[in-house]
Structures are given as C-alpha cells and as structure tokens.
Design a protein around this motif. Structure first.
Motif, PDB file in Angstrom:
ATOM      1  N   PRO A 140      -4.477   1.827  -5.735  1.00 47.19           N
ATOM      2  CA  PRO A 140      -5.166   1.979  -4.449  1.00 47.19           C
ATOM      3  C   PRO A 140      -6.582   2.505  -4.672  1.00 47.19           C
ATOM      4  CG  PRO A 140      -3.584   3.760  -4.761  1.00 47.19           C
ATOM      5  CD  PRO A 140      -3.428   2.827  -5.932  1.00 47.19           C
ATOM      6  N   THR A 141      -7.493   2.085  -3.811  1.00 46.30           N
ATOM      7  CA  THR A 141      -8.873   2.569  -3.890  1.00 46.30           C
ATOM      8  C   THR A 141      -9.043   3.747  -2.933  1.00 46.30           C
ATOM      9  OG1 THR A 141      -9.608   1.116  -2.122  1.00 46.30           O
ATOM     10  CG2 THR A 141      -9.750   0.251  -4.382  1.00 46.30           C
ATOM     11  N   ARG A 169      -7.620  -2.211  -6.510  1.00 38.04           N
ATOM     12  CA  ARG A 169      -8.375  -2.787  -7.619  1.00 38.04           C
ATOM     13  C   ARG A 169      -7.375  -2.990  -8.755  1.00 38.04           C
ATOM     14  NH1 ARG A 169     -11.262   1.939  -7.177  1.00 38.04           N
ATOM     15  NH2 ARG A 169     -10.212   3.653  -8.188  1.00 38.04           N
ATOM     16  N   ARG A 170      -7.718  -3.905  -9.622  1.00 35.75           N
ATOM     17  CA  ARG A 170      -6.892  -4.173 -10.799  1.00 35.75           C
ATOM     18  C   ARG A 170      -7.638  -3.705 -12.033  1.00 35.75           C
ATOM     19  NH1 ARG A 170      -4.696 -10.231  -9.575  1.00 35.75           N
ATOM     20  NH2 ARG A 170      -6.365 -10.325  -8.056  1.00 35.75           N
ATOM     21  N   MET A 200       0.833  -1.210   0.000  1.00 39.95           N
ATOM     22  CA  MET A 200       0.000   0.000   0.000  1.00 39.95           C
ATOM     23  C   MET A 200       0.865   1.257   0.000  1.00 39.95           C
ATOM     24  SD  MET A 200      -2.921  -1.286  -0.385  1.00 39.95           S
ATOM     25  CE  MET A 200      -3.525   0.373  -0.651  1.00 39.95           C
ATOM     26  N   MET A 201       1.937   1.278   0.793  1.00 41.34           N
ATOM     27  CA  MET A 201       2.824   2.452   0.837  1.00 41.34           C
ATOM     28  C   MET A 201       3.358   2.780  -0.553  1.00 41.34           C
ATOM     29  SD  MET A 201       5.130   1.846   4.197  1.00 41.34           S
ATOM     30  CE  MET A 201       4.469   1.779   5.836  1.00 41.34           C
ATOM     31  N   GLY A 205       1.561   5.510  -7.191  1.00 41.00           N
ATOM     32  CA  GLY A 205       0.378   5.369  -8.021  1.00 41.00           C
ATOM     33  C   GLY A 205       0.279   3.950  -8.559  1.00 41.00           C
ATOM     34  N   PRO A 206      -0.631   3.724  -9.505  1.00 43.02           N
ATOM     35  CA  PRO A 206      -0.844   2.378 -10.036  1.00 43.02           C
ATOM     36  C   PRO A 206       0.456   1.755 -10.537  1.00 43.02           C
ATOM     37  CG  PRO A 206      -2.531   3.879 -10.838  1.00 43.02           C
ATOM     38  CD  PRO A 206      -1.507   4.720 -10.130  1.00 43.02           C
ATOM     39  N   GLN A 207       0.603   0.453 -10.240  1.00 46.01           N
ATOM     40  CA  GLN A 207       1.806  -0.282 -10.618  1.00 46.01           C
ATOM     41  C   GLN A 207       1.415  -1.630 -11.209  1.00 46.01           C
ATOM     42  OE1 GLN A 207       5.220   0.800 -10.008  1.00 46.01           O
ATOM     43  NE2 GLN A 207       3.995   2.672  -9.854  1.00 46.01           N
ATOM     44  N   ARG A 208       2.233  -2.104 -12.146  1.00 47.65           N
ATOM     45  CA  ARG A 208       2.058  -3.475 -12.602  1.00 47.65           C
ATOM     46  C   ARG A 208       2.478  -4.399 -11.456  1.00 47.65           C
ATOM     47  NH1 ARG A 208       5.475  -4.605 -17.574  1.00 47.65           N
ATOM     48  NH2 ARG A 208       6.987  -3.725 -16.146  1.00 47.65           N
ATOM     49  N   GLN A 209       1.849  -5.538 -11.380  1.00 47.76           N
ATOM     50  CA  GLN A 209       2.166  -6.469 -10.309  1.00 47.76           C
ATOM     51  C   GLN A 209       3.636  -6.884 -10.372  1.00 47.76           C
ATOM     52  OE1 GLN A 209      -1.091  -9.015  -9.252  1.00 47.76           O
ATOM     53  NE2 GLN A 209       0.314 -10.704  -8.883  1.00 47.76           N
TER      54      GLN A 209
END
Length: 176
Positions: A118-119, A103-104, A64-65, A71-75
């Motif tokens: 992150p939501t 969310r993905r 989460m940090m 921001g959004p990241q690829r797994q």
C-alpha cells in the motif's frame, strides 16, 4: 423477520413480498439459491455505489484491507487470500497501481515475484473504506435485532461451510 421468496409461479405482489428479480418457475427447486443470487447482486450494487465515491470498485477494497493489515504481499499470496484467479488479481493490482494506491517492488526472497504494497495515498483511503463497509452493514441489517443479525451471520457461515465442503468433494457436483 426477512420475507422469504414467493412460491414458484406466484406473483410477489400477490404474496405481499417484494423481490428485486422475479423468481422463475425453473428456480422452484432452489429458492434459497435464488435468494442468495438476488442478495449478492444487490449487495454488490450498493457496495459499488459506496466505493465509487472514494475511487474504488468492488473487490479492490478487499485487496487494500489485506495489504493494510498484513503489509506487502506477493501477488500470488493475494490470489490465495482472496480466493481469486491470477488474471483478475493482475488487473486489480494494475488498476490500484494506476490510481496510486499500491506500488510493486521486487521481492527480496524470490526474484521472479514482486511485492504489492500500500502507498501513503492508500492509507488516507483506509478510514473511508471502513466507513463504507459500516454503511453497507447498516443497509444490510436495517430493521434486524442483534439476535437476528447474529442468526443471519451464523446461517451465512453455515451456507459457506456447505459450499466449501462441496467444492472440495468431487462427488458433490455429480447427480445424486
């Protein structure tokens, strides 16, 4: 100053030192390594207690940090950032998704990948995670002066550098 591990074969009660796990004679050649094991175990236990109060497990807060900061990241990028493995990250992301914290969505530049983001619900969690980490730091450094805390951090960073160097050196694991 923090107590050191008792000498091999001695009883911690006889040395006036308390350790959470007895130091076995076989660990006599690695008192610092055994101390790291004990500290890491206790650190994870206290982190777990603090994080459980806010609905997280140790390690999930680190994901989460990074998401909050980057921001959004690829797994696959999260695996690299956290020096994890794909299976562990998949389980972590699935649990965070089930809890409503991430969310993905499809990655616009790589159709094979998805982005983890992150939501809004996780944003409310951020302050609680920060407070948990502050509390954990207070527990870890209780009774230490600022100079002792700085010295401890420098020592831990040196230990980490040594282990990173050993991990990249194939000969490091061989008998000397």
């Amino acid at each position: 100053m923090a107590p050191t591990a008792p000498e091999t074969g001695t009883n911690p009660a006889q040395t006036g030192q308390e350790v959470s796990v007895p130091v076995p004679a076989a660990a006599g050649g690695g008192p610092i390594s055994h101390a790291i094991f004990r500290v890491a175990r206790l650190h994870r236990m206290f982190a777990g207690q603090l994080l459980r109060r806010i609905g997280l497990h140790p390690g999930q807060e680190l994901v989460m940090m990074h998401l909050w900061e980057l921001g959004p990241q690829r797994q696959t990028d999260l695996v690299r950032l956290l020096d994890s493995d794909a299976a562990t990250m998949t389980r972590t992301v699935q649990r965070l998704e089930q809890a409503g914290f991430v969310r993905r969505r499809p990655c616009p530049t790589d159709k094979r990948a998805s982005l983890v983001e992150p939501t809004a619900a996780s944003l409310a969690l951020r302050r609680e995670v920060e407070q948990s980490w502050t509390r954990l730091e207070e527990l870890v450094t209780a009774g230490m002066s600022a100079d002792e805390s700085t010295a401890a951090l420098e020592t831990l960073e040196l230990l980490e550098r040594n282990l990173v160097r050993a991990a990249t050196d194939p000969a490091a694991g061989a008998d000397a």
